[in-house]
Motif scaffolding. Structure first.
Motif, PDB file in Angstrom:
ATOM      1  N   TRP A  10       0.808  -1.267  -0.041  1.00 33.47           N
ATOM      2  CA  TRP A  10       0.025   0.034  -0.030  1.00 33.47           C
ATOM      3  C   TRP A  10       0.777   1.288   0.059  1.00 33.47           C
ATOM      4  O   TRP A  10       1.796   1.159   0.403  1.00 33.47           O
ATOM      5  CB  TRP A  10      -1.019  -0.063   1.139  1.00 33.47           C
ATOM      6  CG  TRP A  10      -2.034  -1.214   1.501  1.00 33.47           C
ATOM      7  CD1 TRP A  10      -1.539  -2.479   1.846  1.00 33.47           C
ATOM      8  CD2 TRP A  10      -3.225  -0.994   0.881  1.00 33.47           C
ATOM      9  NE1 TRP A  10      -2.841  -3.188   1.769  1.00 33.47           N
ATOM     10  CE2 TRP A  10      -3.823  -2.402   1.275  1.00 33.47           C
ATOM     11  CE3 TRP A  10      -4.076   0.129   0.449  1.00 33.47           C
ATOM     12  CZ2 TRP A  10      -5.058  -2.670   1.171  1.00 33.47           C
ATOM     13  CZ3 TRP A  10      -5.379  -0.386   0.151  1.00 33.47           C
ATOM     14  CH2 TRP A  10      -6.043  -1.591   0.314  1.00 33.47           C
ATOM     15  N   LEU A  11       0.261   2.304  -0.673  1.00 32.59           N
ATOM     16  CA  LEU A  11       1.076   3.471  -0.543  1.00 32.59           C
ATOM     17  C   LEU A  11       0.275   4.449   0.313  1.00 32.59           C
ATOM     18  O   LEU A  11      -1.240   4.631  -0.054  1.00 32.59           O
ATOM     19  CB  LEU A  11       1.172   4.300  -1.978  1.00 32.59           C
ATOM     20  CG  LEU A  11       2.241   5.444  -1.875  1.00 32.59           C
ATOM     21  CD1 LEU A  11       3.514   4.962  -1.529  1.00 32.59           C
ATOM     22  CD2 LEU A  11       1.933   6.196  -3.289  1.00 32.59           C
ATOM     23  N   VAL A  12       0.692   4.947   1.487  1.00 32.56           N
ATOM     24  CA  VAL A  12      -0.105   5.720   2.334  1.00 32.56           C
ATOM     25  C   VAL A  12       0.206   7.266   2.075  1.00 32.56           C
ATOM     26  O   VAL A  12       1.419   7.557   2.317  1.00 32.56           O
ATOM     27  CB  VAL A  12       0.091   5.199   3.793  1.00 32.56           C
ATOM     28  CG1 VAL A  12      -0.896   6.168   4.601  1.00 32.56           C
ATOM     29  CG2 VAL A  12      -0.208   3.621   3.934  1.00 32.56           C
ATOM     30  N   SER A  13      -1.024   7.983   1.863  1.00 30.91           N
ATOM     31  CA  SER A  13      -0.610   9.590   1.988  1.00 30.91           C
ATOM     32  C   SER A  13      -1.503  10.104   2.803  1.00 30.91           C
ATOM     33  O   SER A  13      -2.574   9.859   2.935  1.00 30.91           O
ATOM     34  CB  SER A  13      -0.367  10.244   0.560  1.00 30.91           C
ATOM     35  OG  SER A  13      -1.504   9.594  -0.295  1.00 30.91           O
ATOM     36  N   THR A  14      -0.878  11.215   3.626  1.00 25.22           N
ATOM     37  CA  THR A  14      -2.059  12.141   4.281  1.00 25.22           C
ATOM     38  C   THR A  14      -2.058  13.637   3.482  1.00 25.22           C
ATOM     39  O   THR A  14      -1.062  14.247   3.162  1.00 25.22           O
ATOM     40  CB  THR A  14      -1.639  12.234   5.582  1.00 25.22           C
ATOM     41  OG1 THR A  14      -0.379  12.919   5.815  1.00 25.22           O
ATOM     42  CG2 THR A  14      -1.252  10.883   6.256  1.00 25.22           C
ATOM     43  N   TYR A  15      -3.148  13.944   3.528  1.00 28.66           N
ATOM     44  CA  TYR A  15      -3.644  15.417   2.995  1.00 28.66           C
ATOM     45  C   TYR A  15      -4.508  16.120   4.053  1.00 28.66           C
ATOM     46  O   TYR A  15      -5.545  15.739   4.479  1.00 28.66           O
ATOM     47  CB  TYR A  15      -4.221  15.281   1.417  1.00 28.66           C
ATOM     48  CG  TYR A  15      -3.465  14.860   0.471  1.00 28.66           C
ATOM     49  CD1 TYR A  15      -3.564  13.383   0.251  1.00 28.66           C
ATOM     50  CD2 TYR A  15      -2.666  15.428  -0.126  1.00 28.66           C
ATOM     51  CE1 TYR A  15      -3.154  12.604  -0.602  1.00 28.66           C
ATOM     52  CE2 TYR A  15      -2.103  14.780  -1.328  1.00 28.66           C
ATOM     53  CZ  TYR A  15      -2.377  13.515  -1.483  1.00 28.66           C
ATOM     54  OH  TYR A  15      -1.523  12.890  -2.668  1.00 28.66           O
ATOM     55  N   GLU A  16      -3.781  17.163   4.702  1.00 25.07           N
ATOM     56  CA  GLU A  16      -4.528  17.806   5.732  1.00 25.07           C
ATOM     57  C   GLU A  16      -5.451  16.988   6.643  1.00 25.07           C
ATOM     58  O   GLU A  16      -4.631  16.485   7.309  1.00 25.07           O
ATOM     59  CB  GLU A  16      -5.575  18.661   4.968  1.00 25.07           C
ATOM     60  CG  GLU A  16      -4.877  19.804   4.012  1.00 25.07           C
ATOM     61  CD  GLU A  16      -4.326  20.964   4.898  1.00 25.07           C
ATOM     62  OE1 GLU A  16      -4.853  21.637   5.679  1.00 25.07           O
ATOM     63  OE2 GLU A  16      -2.962  20.810   4.939  1.00 25.07           O
ATOM     64  N   LYS A  17      -6.637  16.719   6.598  1.00 27.45           N
ATOM     65  CA  LYS A  17      -7.415  16.029   7.385  1.00 27.45           C
ATOM     66  C   LYS A  17      -7.579  14.398   7.139  1.00 27.45           C
ATOM     67  O   LYS A  17      -8.183  13.802   7.654  1.00 27.45           O
ATOM     68  CB  LYS A  17      -8.758  16.565   7.963  1.00 27.45           C
ATOM     69  CG  LYS A  17      -8.768  17.909   8.058  1.00 27.45           C
ATOM     70  CD  LYS A  17      -9.930  18.662   8.184  1.00 27.45           C
ATOM     71  CE  LYS A  17      -9.792  20.206   8.141  1.00 27.45           C
ATOM     72  NZ  LYS A  17     -11.203  20.946   8.518  1.00 27.45           N
ATOM     73  N   LYS A  18      -7.134  14.135   5.838  1.00 31.28           N
ATOM     74  CA  LYS A  18      -7.354  12.796   5.348  1.00 31.28           C
ATOM     75  C   LYS A  18      -6.201  12.055   5.292  1.00 31.28           C
ATOM     76  O   LYS A  18      -5.203  12.298   4.875  1.00 31.28           O
ATOM     77  CB  LYS A  18      -8.273  12.698   4.186  1.00 31.28           C
ATOM     78  CG  LYS A  18      -9.481  13.380   4.311  1.00 31.28           C
ATOM     79  CD  LYS A  18     -10.490  13.326   3.032  1.00 31.28           C
ATOM     80  CE  LYS A  18     -11.799  13.668   3.089  1.00 31.28           C
ATOM     81  NZ  LYS A  18     -11.908  15.201   2.973  1.00 31.28           N
ATOM     82  N   LEU A  19      -6.342  10.705   5.512  1.00 32.41           N
ATOM     83  CA  LEU A  19      -5.387   9.565   5.144  1.00 32.41           C
ATOM     84  C   LEU A  19      -6.005   9.038   4.312  1.00 32.41           C
ATOM     85  O   LEU A  19      -7.259   8.407   4.193  1.00 32.41           O
ATOM     86  CB  LEU A  19      -5.163   8.691   6.349  1.00 32.41           C
ATOM     87  CG  LEU A  19      -4.164   7.579   6.355  1.00 32.41           C
ATOM     88  CD1 LEU A  19      -3.160   7.446   7.435  1.00 32.41           C
ATOM     89  CD2 LEU A  19      -4.785   6.400   6.055  1.00 32.41           C
ATOM     90  N   ILE A  20      -5.177   8.578   3.218  1.00 34.00           N
ATOM     91  CA  ILE A  20      -5.515   7.567   2.085  1.00 34.00           C
ATOM     92  C   ILE A  20      -4.531   6.336   1.632  1.00 34.00           C
ATOM     93  O   ILE A  20      -3.471   7.059   1.548  1.00 34.00           O
ATOM     94  CB  ILE A  20      -6.045   8.468   0.993  1.00 34.00           C
ATOM     95  CG1 ILE A  20      -6.264   7.679  -0.302  1.00 34.00           C
ATOM     96  CG2 ILE A  20      -5.032   9.434   0.246  1.00 34.00           C
ATOM     97  CD1 ILE A  20      -7.283   8.389  -1.510  1.00 34.00           C
TER      98      ILE A  20
END
Lengths: 421, 203
Positions: A10-20
């Motif tokens: 999995w590639l995990v990224s976080t942007y502001e309030k979200k983790l995807i």
């Protein structure tokens, strides 16, 4: 704020309030966690009686996240002081939501995956049980300054913590009151740490002073140091302050052969490799020029370098090391899959990297108490001399203007604290 | 040229200073970089170069107006004693006082000096890890109990029992030679003493 990490496939990224989390090899539905929709803190009935206004609501922005060594667990912490623990297999699921006392800047799992450690802005480090996912955190150690980064050394022997006061402290993990060593050498706050895979005695650190240093952490001995600005061939500028660029990320390849370094507001990545020779040394190898300043970077388990950009069309750049150089792989199927999977979510992610610096406010202002004091002292001594010197003895009789001014000053509060940071 | 003694009234400053505030302090990047010769010139002059470099062996954290430094100087003439004081005027007073004492008596007081610094934050910049003793002294019982509690709970310190301190030259002077100590005596206050020894980690 945005960040990137690899979690197995999995590639995990976080942007502001979200983790995807997006699967790189299979077409699986991405996992999205929105902190603004997360569990709220249960109202403490006693707290309602206090009207001290200390209950400021957080912004739900993700401040840090960490992936465990086996890639089975992920933890994140946000501006609302949540600590959320996830499992990634067989599917993504929240295990628990706990609360930290102060906003955290860094999270790290133990190698044994039995605890996740959190370092906060007041300088404290807490450990949270993974085995008992609802258990409250235990205070482990404290610095006297904001913690900016934390890492553990192989076999969970030491915990390394870095703060705004240029200090890197190496403490025994199981008895954190026992400080093994300090790695002292940075001239500004220490913004990133890495215990590079494949080099059990090494510690890499990056700072607001624009350098990366390599240490033998057990003794605190400095082995190497690089001025990243010089490596970028930047000409010396008069406006040093404006061009200060803190090291924002140091990542290490799983095989231990490469290190990638990112500096804030710099549109390139500096790579280092192992020098061939009898003694192990790290050497700058290549510099990758990017279309814009990266948000974050990480190595995946295959040793590829992923760079996160603020761009809908190309949010990810993937580099592979072949022969003796790093090549951008624009045809990478993984990169294409992940980019495509991200598209429907892009609007909602509100990516706002901007040119906002995460680190500018951490540089200390210089409030020199001594200078103004010395000036006044000089004036006083000068006035005394001009009045033919005073008789030695207890302070009775006439006082010169300078002396009475001094006596008055003595009743005022001491050094004035800076109004602005 | 004689250097006149500084007069305390020009150096008065209230007792409390915020140690968390970001004042500019000078401190070395690491202990190895510290140039002690500036503070103790006689101990680092050329003819001393063959001898082992002297090290600071006593540190007075929060030395105030330097009373303890001056008292201990003749008792440990070959050992370096450092006072750390965070307040601008007070540290300057001690530095002026030491200068004046050294000028008045050649060869004396060369082993004491004062640095303006925030010991809480910067002690590791000046000193590397060591063993030794911590002497605590206060006239406020609550402070004494607080210090005893934290040092006793700290796994790397153990309290030195009173019986072992009978012949200690420092103990007898702790409560009497400092400004604060003298004030306590004048007011008929009590002195609470506790000494702790650094021990090895049991793990």
């Amino acid at each position: 704020m945005a960040s990137l990490g690899a979690c197995g496939e999995w590639l995990v990224s976080t942007y502001e309030k979200k983790l995807i989390a997006i699967h790189t090899k299979k077409n699986r539905e991405p996992f999205v966690f929105d902190c603004s929709a997360a569990e709220q803190k249960p109202k403490d009935p006693e707290a309602d009686n206090k009207s001290d206004g200390s209950e400021e609501t957080g912004s739900d922005k993700i401040l840090a996240f960490s992936v465990s060594s086996s890639a089975k667990l992920v933890a994140l912490t946000d501006d609302t002081k949540r600590l959320v623990l996830f499992r990634c297999e067989p599917s993504w699921q929240v295990i628990s939501t706990r609360w930290v006392v102060r906003r955290c800047t860094s999270l790290v799992f133990t190698e044994a995956e039995d605890e996740v450690w959190a370092a906060d802005k007041s300088g404290d480090v807490y450990s949270f049980s993974v085995v008992e996912p609802q258990k409250t955190g235990e205070l482990k150690l404290g610095h006297l300054s904001m913690l900016l980064s934390m890492t553990l050394t192989p076999n969970d022997k030491y915990v390394v913590t870095a703060d705004r006061d240029e200090k890197i402290r190496v403490s025994h993990l199981r008895s954190p009151h026992n400080i093994q060593a300090f790695c002292l050498g940075h001239l500004e706050f220490v913004s990133s740490l890495l215990a590079p895979p494949g080099h059990p005695q090494w510690l890499l650190s990056g700072s607001g002073d624009g350098t990366m240093k390599l240490w033998e952490y057990e003794s605190g001995r400095r082995l190497q140091s690089w001025d990243l600005k010089q490596l970028r061939d930047m000409p010396k500028s008069d406006t040093e302050k404006e061009t200060r660029s803190a090291v924002s990320r140091i990542a290490g390849s799983p095989g231990g052969h490469h290190v990638a370094v990112q500096c804030e507001r710099v549109p390139s990545v500096q790579l280092f490799g192992m020098e061939q020779g009898t003694e192990e040394r790290l050497m700058p190898s290549s510099r990758l020029t990017l279309p814009h300043c990266p948000l974050d970077l990480t190595f995946d388990p295959q040793g590829r370098l992923w760079v996160l950009l603020d761009s809908r069309e190309t949010p990810f750049l993937v580099y592979t090391h072949t022969q003796d150089s790093w090549q951008c792989d624009s045809e990478s199927p993984e990169m294409k899959r992940v980019t495509e999977a991200l598209q429907p979510h892009w609007e909602a992610l509100q990516v706002s990297a901007g040119l906002e610096s995460r680190f500018q406010h951490l540089y200390k202002g210089n409030f020199d108490n001594m200078a103004s004091y010395r000036e006044k002292k000089q004036q006083r001594l000068q006035q005394q001399k001009e009045q033919g010197g005073k008789k030695r003895g207890p302070g009775k009789g006439q006082q010169s203007n300078g002396a009475s001014k001094k006596a008055k000053k003595g009743n005022q509060p001491g050094p004035v604290t800076k109004a602005s940071s | 040229m004689s250097v006149s003694m500084p007069q305390k009234r020009y150096y008065r400053q209230r007792a409390h200073s915020n140690p968390m505030a970001d004042h500019t302090f000078e401190y070395p990047v690491c202990p190895e970089d510290m140039d002690w010769s500036q503070l103790y010139p006689e101990f680092f002059s050329d003819h001393q170069s063959t001898q082992k470099a002297a090290q600071v062996e006593f540190a007075d954290i929060g030395c105030g107006y330097g009373g303890l430094l001056v008292e201990l100087s003749p008792l440990f003439p070959k050992q370096l004693i450092l006072g750390l004081e965070i307040r601008v005027k007070v540290s300057d007073y001690v530095q002026d006082r030491v200068r004046s004492l050294r000028a008045a008596e050649t060869g004396s007081y060369q082993n004491i000096a004062c640095l303006r610094s925030n010991a809480m934050k910067y002690l590791p910049n000046f000193f590397s890890k060591g063993q030794g003793l911590v002497y605590t002294n206060t006239d406020v019982e609550e402070v004494h109990l607080w210090m005893v509690k934290h040092f006793s709970e700290h796994l790397l310190f153990t309290r030195v029992p009173d019986a072992e301190l009978v012949d200690d030259v420092i103990i007898s002077r702790l409560g009497t030679c400092t400004e604060e100590g003298k004030k306590v005596q004048r007011n008929g206050g009590k002195n609470y003493l506790a000494v702790f020894r650094r021990v090895e980690d049991q793990n």
